[in-house]
Design a protein around this motif. Structure first.
Motif, PDB file in Angstrom:
ATOM      1  N   VAL A  88       1.089  -1.331  -0.040  1.00 53.30           N
ATOM      2  CA  VAL A  88       0.028   0.035  -0.213  1.00 53.30           C
ATOM      3  C   VAL A  88       0.946   1.345  -0.203  1.00 53.30           C
ATOM      4  O   VAL A  88       1.775   1.400   0.993  1.00 53.30           O
ATOM      5  CB  VAL A  88      -1.025   0.059   1.220  1.00 53.30           C
TER       6      VAL A  88
ATOM      7  N   THR B 202      10.766  -5.058   4.758  1.00 54.16           N
ATOM      8  CA  THR B 202       9.947  -4.349   5.707  1.00 54.16           C
ATOM      9  C   THR B 202       9.232  -3.383   5.221  1.00 54.16           C
ATOM     10  O   THR B 202       8.260  -2.764   6.110  1.00 54.16           O
ATOM     11  CB  THR B 202      11.041  -3.666   6.478  1.00 54.16           C
TER      12      THR B 202
ATOM     13  N   GLN C  46       9.577  -0.698   2.951  1.00 48.58           N
ATOM     14  CA  GLN C  46      10.012   0.682   2.490  1.00 48.58           C
ATOM     15  C   GLN C  46      10.010   0.411   0.933  1.00 48.58           C
ATOM     16  O   GLN C  46      10.243  -0.665   0.415  1.00 48.58           O
ATOM     17  CB  GLN C  46      11.290   0.755   3.073  1.00 48.58           C
TER      18      GLN C  46
ATOM     19  N   PRO D 168       9.311   4.784  11.228  1.00 55.17           N
ATOM     20  CA  PRO D 168       9.676   5.699   9.893  1.00 55.17           C
ATOM     21  C   PRO D 168       9.354   4.797   8.793  1.00 55.17           C
ATOM     22  O   PRO D 168       9.450   3.607   8.482  1.00 55.17           O
ATOM     23  CB  PRO D 168      11.013   5.587  10.122  1.00 55.17           C
ATOM     24  N   PHE D 169       8.546   5.397   7.764  1.00 57.56           N
ATOM     25  CA  PHE D 169       8.212   4.951   6.376  1.00 57.56           C
ATOM     26  C   PHE D 169       8.767   5.781   5.337  1.00 57.56           C
ATOM     27  O   PHE D 169       9.066   7.022   5.782  1.00 57.56           O
ATOM     28  CB  PHE D 169       6.579   5.084   6.316  1.00 57.56           C
TER      29      PHE D 169
ATOM     30  N   LEU E 209      15.844   5.819   9.127  1.00 58.02           N
ATOM     31  CA  LEU E 209      16.078   4.917   8.085  1.00 58.02           C
ATOM     32  C   LEU E 209      17.450   4.604   7.660  1.00 58.02           C
ATOM     33  O   LEU E 209      17.977   3.659   7.265  1.00 58.02           O
ATOM     34  CB  LEU E 209      15.055   5.249   6.816  1.00 58.02           C
TER      35      LEU E 209
ATOM     36  N   ASN F  43      14.539  -0.593  11.180  1.00 56.41           N
ATOM     37  CA  ASN F  43      13.516  -1.183  10.697  1.00 56.41           C
ATOM     38  C   ASN F  43      12.476  -1.594  11.691  1.00 56.41           C
ATOM     39  O   ASN F  43      12.818  -1.646  12.914  1.00 56.41           O
ATOM     40  CB  ASN F  43      14.023  -2.368   9.876  1.00 56.41           C
ATOM     41  N   THR F  44      11.654  -2.431  11.019  1.00 59.15           N
ATOM     42  CA  THR F  44      10.457  -2.637  12.333  1.00 59.15           C
ATOM     43  C   THR F  44      11.044  -3.422  13.284  1.00 59.15           C
ATOM     44  O   THR F  44      10.616  -3.056  14.538  1.00 59.15           O
ATOM     45  CB  THR F  44       9.259  -3.196  11.556  1.00 59.15           C
TER      46      THR F  44
ATOM     47  N   ASN G 127       1.660   0.294   4.994  1.00 59.59           N
ATOM     48  CA  ASN G 127       2.436  -0.720   4.546  1.00 59.59           C
ATOM     49  C   ASN G 127       3.423  -1.420   5.402  1.00 59.59           C
ATOM     50  O   ASN G 127       3.932  -2.611   4.998  1.00 59.59           O
ATOM     51  CB  ASN G 127       3.322  -0.105   3.177  1.00 59.59           C
ATOM     52  N   LEU G 128       3.775  -0.729   6.180  1.00 64.05           N
ATOM     53  CA  LEU G 128       4.817  -1.506   7.199  1.00 64.05           C
ATOM     54  C   LEU G 128       4.005  -2.657   7.855  1.00 64.05           C
ATOM     55  O   LEU G 128       4.878  -3.687   8.271  1.00 64.05           O
ATOM     56  CB  LEU G 128       5.516  -0.554   8.377  1.00 64.05           C
TER      57      LEU G 128
ATOM     58  N   ALA H  56       3.672  -5.259   5.384  1.00 66.24           N
ATOM     59  CA  ALA H  56       4.728  -6.307   4.884  1.00 66.24           C
ATOM     60  C   ALA H  56       5.085  -7.256   5.663  1.00 66.24           C
ATOM     61  O   ALA H  56       5.700  -8.481   5.545  1.00 66.24           O
ATOM     62  CB  ALA H  56       5.789  -5.317   4.531  1.00 66.24           C
TER      63      ALA H  56
END
Lengths: 407, 260
Positions: free
Chosen positions: A283, A296, A298, B49-50, B68, B73-74, B99-100, B103
């Motif tokens: 998305v 992840t 990004q 952060p995205f 980043l 990361n997550t 999206n995070l 994913a």
């Protein structure tokens, strides 16, 4: 000379998204709550005006008298002989501003005007959509601001000047990777802040609902013209219908005309931006689609010879057509694209946009490999003319000149 | 720890302060979260952060980029939160883009967030039309789901959102991105007034609350504030200072005092 374009849309049956704006599992509306109302208002306005004969007539008359439609279909005799197929081009390069982008911006600018908006904003990568939006803004007396990544603005200085010449402001974007995807983010942010006065004239079949559907509808004139013209010319539908895919607007417009035929639909992505070939579902930019991203989540940058295809996502309708096997998507690399660019220039006297050359590159490869059988008919949408790309191609070719200076 | 303690505070007329900190903005970001708690925060919002943050302005974009670029990361951030959970003493809320979560897998990430002690999430690009899959997983893992209401959200839709939101309701203070503003907007006041007519849940203004004075003004109309960009700017300005946690603590205390 006057021609009524409405005849091309008479037998068109569009593929509709569901009530959440989805094509299968793709599309939808993933935006901050502050944009939901704006998207809904836009959807209501589009549904209303798109079914209003007066709006449609004004739109189609402008595409005719201002945009230069209908565009012809050209049979490529020399390339056909070489490849053993019958190759036809739908000539969007012959429209005003030199690409299919005009179909969309005339529609959206007209809609913005009907909605009482006074400003247009747009994102642009290579600058084609920015120039087209600036053109429509000038025509309709709307103020226009185009967001362009600083990296792209440097690469496409002439298009920046064209937009300014047309009276638009160009806002260089210095966030993220400073390319198209960041220009989209910045335009969305601006839209949130100025939604009362401003329409976001999105350039492709992407973003939150209703953009993917609306932009496809404005581009559907392309494919619907092509379908009727091709039948008049050959008595049949093409065996293959091919178009390049970045966000995917020219392909979506082309496929719209052939979705209910037996023609094989093929979308050709840039190898360095092939969201459908190599991406995963995710998305971004308000939609669910196939995206180039790390594990992840990004979003990655896309890279190709053609700035117009440098987009890490793709329109959700394409992800759906791939999912249901109605269209197939392949990738072409920079080197074969350059060869295709040269071949069309030299053998047919048509300099294509590098974006469109991706479609031809795949056709050449597939015809030589027998993947497209002998004597099959192939219709390629030549989405734009290559004038904007000659400087870039020159700089690449300089590196491989022989001693006489020939390429 | 779920966000129900915020409702308890609302019921007893205490005003609620939720500072926002981007995870990974600096390597000792966990200390900054603890400092915010020491300064009097009622909960802390932690930003994951995205690459493409649609609703964030320049300041938070820069914080994301720093995080980043430093390789956060997550998973690393979940580990960081895990190390805070027994020390922080107040609820932690994770803010990130959809999206995070997508994913990592909704079921897995909801389980992971819950396991490291997160109380709830804020996912600004998830509208109520698309909420179901995440709502199901967050409920199954005992996570609150804080939803946003914008100044432009019509009344009927506001009622729907207020009904679905758990923990509290995040009232956007401006039509625009996160960032520092010179004054509290009329939009903010109108927005919370609209929401409070429709719900008894706590309503907090976020986005566009930049000074203790603005916070003080805001809580005359609602139950609390979220302070993001102003705090992140302070952190970015003083990244190399060893006293950074102290600065964060006193920044938070100033807001807390103003709204008390």
């Amino acid at each position: 000379m006057s021609e009524d374009l409405s005849k091309y849309l008479e037998s068109y049956t569009p593929l509709l998204p569901d009530d959440k704006g989805k094509f299968g599992q793709f599309g939808g509306r993933f935006v901050p709550e502050s944009l939901v109302n704006a998207c809904e208002q836009l959807q209501i306005a589009f549904d209303k005006f798109w079914s209003d004969p007066e709006f449609r007539n004004e739109y189609l008359n402008l595409l005719h008298s201002y945009g230069g439609r209908p565009t012809p279909i050209t049979f490529c005799g020399n390339l056909s002989e070489l490849l053993g197929i019958k190759l036809y081009l739908k000539r969007e390069d012959l429209t005003h501003t030199g690409s299919h982008k005009i179909n969309n911006v005339v529609g959206q600018a007209l809609l913005a005007k009907r909605m009482g908006k006074t400003h247009l904003i747009a994102e642009t990568g290579a600058g084609q959509h920015g120039v087209a939006t600036a053109t429509a803004a000038a025509l309709f007396g709307l103020k226009c601001k185009v967001y362009m990544g600083q990296v792209d603005a440097k690469r496409q200085e002439l298009n920046v000047f064209r937009m300014k010449l047309l009276g638009s402001e160009v806002q260089e974007v210095i966030s993220g990777s400073m390319t198209l995807k960041d220009a989209v983010n910045e335009a969305m942010r601006e839209w949130v802040s100025r939604v009362d006065t401003t329409h976001y004239c999105l350039g492709s079949v992407m973003g939150p609902h209703p953009f993917p559907y609306m932009v496809r509808e404005f581009q559907s004139i392309l494919g619907n013209e092509a379908k009727i013209q091709f039948k008049e010319l050959t008595g049949d539908d093409p065996d293959y219908v091919v178009a390049c895919v970045g966000g995917g607007s020219n392909a979506a417009g082309t496929f719209a005309g052939f979705i209910n035929t037996d023609s094989k639909l093929v979308g050709v992505e840039a190898a360095g931006g092939a969201a459908l070939s190599y991406g995963r579902t995710g998305v971004v930019h308000g939609m669910t689609s196939k995206l180039l991203q790390d594990e992840t989540g990004q979003i990655n940058e896309a890279h190709s010879i053609s700035a117009g295809l440098d987009y890490p996502g793709v329109g959700p309708e394409h992800a759906y057509l791939q999912d249901i096997d109605r269209a197939s998507y392949v990738a072409a690399n920079d080197e074969e694209v350059l060869e295709a660019f040269l071949m069309l220039s030299r053998m047919e006297g048509i300099i294509p946009a590098l974006e469109s050359a991706h479609g031809l590159a795949w056709i050449i490869r597939a015809a030589k490999a027998g993947e497209i059988p002998k004597d099959k008919t192939v219709l390629l949408t030549l989405s734009g003319r290559g004038d904007k790309d000659v400087q870039q191609v020159l700089s690449i070719l300089q590196l491989r000149k022989d001693e006489k200076g020939n390429f | 720890m779920r966000l129900s303690e915020l409702t308890a505070k609302k019921t007893s007329n205490q005003k609620i302060l939720v500072p926002y900190i981007t995870a990974g903005i600096t390597d000792n970001w966990g200390d900054l979260v603890l400092a915010a708690a020491d300064g009097g925060a009622d909960a802390v919002e932690i930003g994951l952060p995205f690459s493409d943050p649609m609703i964030d302005g320049n300041i938070i974009q820069l914080a994301y980029k720093k995080s980043l670029d430093a390789g956060y990361n997550t998973q690393l951030i979940l580990d960081g939160i895990n190390s805070l959970k027994d020390r922080v003493g107040i609820p932690l809320i994770v803010m990130t883009y959809y999206n995070l979560l997508f994913a990592r897998g909704l079921a897995k990430v909801a389980f992971d967030l819950s396991t490291v002690g997160v109380a709830g999430t804020i996912v600004p690009d998830l509208t109520i039309e698309e909420l179901d899959p995440w709502s199901k997983e967050s409920q199954a893992n005992n996570l609150d789901n804080v939803l946003l209401v914008a100044p432009s959200t019509p009344r009927a839709r506001t009622a729907q959102i207020a009904n679905l939101s758990t923990g509290f309701i995040y009232a956007l203070g401006v039509m625009g991105t996160t960032g520092i503003r010179d004054s509290l907007s009329q939009d903010a006041i109108a927005n919370v007034t609209k929401i409070k007519e429709l719900t008894d849940k706590p309503v907090l203004i976020g986005v566009g609350v930049s000074t203790p004075q603005q916070a003080q003004q805001a809580v005359q109309y609602c139950d609390g504030v979220i302070v993001g960009s102003a705090l992140v700017k302070l952190i970015l300005d003083k990244l190399d200072k060893p006293e950074l946690p102290k600065f964060v603590q006193s920044f938070v205390t100033d807001f807390k005092t103003a709204i008390a």
